[in-house]
Write an enzyme that holds these catalytic residues in place. Structure first.
Site, mmCIF file in Angstrom:
data_model
loop_
_atom_site.group_PDB
_atom_site.id
_atom_site.type_symbol
_atom_site.label_atom_id
_atom_site.label_comp_id
_atom_site.label_asym_id
_atom_site.label_seq_id
_atom_site.Cartn_x
_atom_site.Cartn_y
_atom_site.Cartn_z
ATOM 1 N N SER A 98 43.974 27.482 43.187
ATOM 2 C CA SER A 98 44.936 26.513 42.684
ATOM 3 C C SER A 98 44.210 25.278 42.141
ATOM 4 O O SER A 98 43.409 25.389 41.224
ATOM 5 C CB SER A 98 45.928 26.175 43.810
ATOM 6 O OG SER A 98 47.008 25.422 43.335
ATOM 7 N N HIS A 123 47.096 29.818 39.418
ATOM 8 C CA HIS A 123 48.533 30.090 39.360
ATOM 9 C C HIS A 123 49.238 28.853 38.819
ATOM 10 O O HIS A 123 48.625 27.824 38.583
ATOM 11 C CB HIS A 123 49.095 30.513 40.720
ATOM 12 C CG HIS A 123 49.015 29.468 41.794
ATOM 13 N ND1 HIS A 123 49.462 29.671 43.067
ATOM 14 C CD2 HIS A 123 48.536 28.189 41.789
ATOM 15 C CE1 HIS A 123 49.269 28.584 43.798
ATOM 16 N NE2 HIS A 123 48.705 27.675 43.044
#
EC number: 3.4.21.92
Length: 196
Positions: A98, A123
């Site tokens: 992330s 993501h």
């Protein structure tokens, strides 16, 4: 709770004890080894600013083993990395997920690395909203704005087209170190410190 190791250093004036992170900082090494929140970001930013002021010509190494975290806290680190004069070399050890992966890709071009068994995950931003319909709408617009901003920056840092980034960040996208190199998140997989 975990114990922070102490390092004893011998000098001509006697012994000096450092916590391990302070000792690493002397060698221009910053370690990001936790989820990213405002407190962690403030610590990383202050270390970057300190090292940049101490020697604006010498590279800084940012080692990353992080599951990600707050977008705004991560962007504070990102902006500081771009703002200071020294190149910031990024090295993934373990996991950069992330916002951790976002910061890994933000290192100076040619100086972004991962160890062979590390993993990278990208993501789209996570968020939730509750309350009145208008509050939910405001939160939804903000998260879409942040998603577009992060995707644009990730596209710039990886060399991938924005459409590829949008597709690949739609869900959790895990990569080996080798795949992260092919994708453009890192420049090289390191097997030894001398390889750097």
């Amino acid at each position: 709770m975990y114990l922070i190791p102490t390092v004893i250093e011998q000098t001509n004036r006697g012994e000096r004890a450092y916590d391990i992170y302070s000792r690493l900082l002397k060698d221009r090494i910053i370690f990001l080894g936790s989820p990213i929140d405002d407190q962690v970001a403030n610590s990383i930013v202050s270390q970057l600013l300190f090292l940049a002021a101490e020697d604006p010509e010498k590279d800084i190494s940012l080692y990353i083993n992080s599951p990600g975290g707050s977008i705004t806290a991560g962007l504070a680190i990102y902006d500081t990395m771009q703002f200071i004069k020294p190149d910031v070399s990024t090295i993934c050890i373990g996991m950069a997920a992330s916002m951790g992966a976002f910061l890994l890709a933000a290192g100076a071009k040619g100086k972004r690395f991962a160890l062979p068994n590390s993993e990278v995950m990208i993501h789209q931003p996570l968020g939730g909203a509750q309350g009145q319909a208008t509050e939910i709408e405001i939160a939804a617009k903000r998260i879409l704005f942040l998603r577009d901003k992060l995707n644009r920056i990730l596209a710039e840092n990886t060399g991938q087209p924005i459409e590829v980034i949008e597709r690949d960040t739609d869900r959790d996208n895990f990569m080996t170190a080798q795949k992260a190199q092919e994708y453009g998140i890192i420049d090289r997989v390191l097997t030894r410190l001398e390889d750097k």
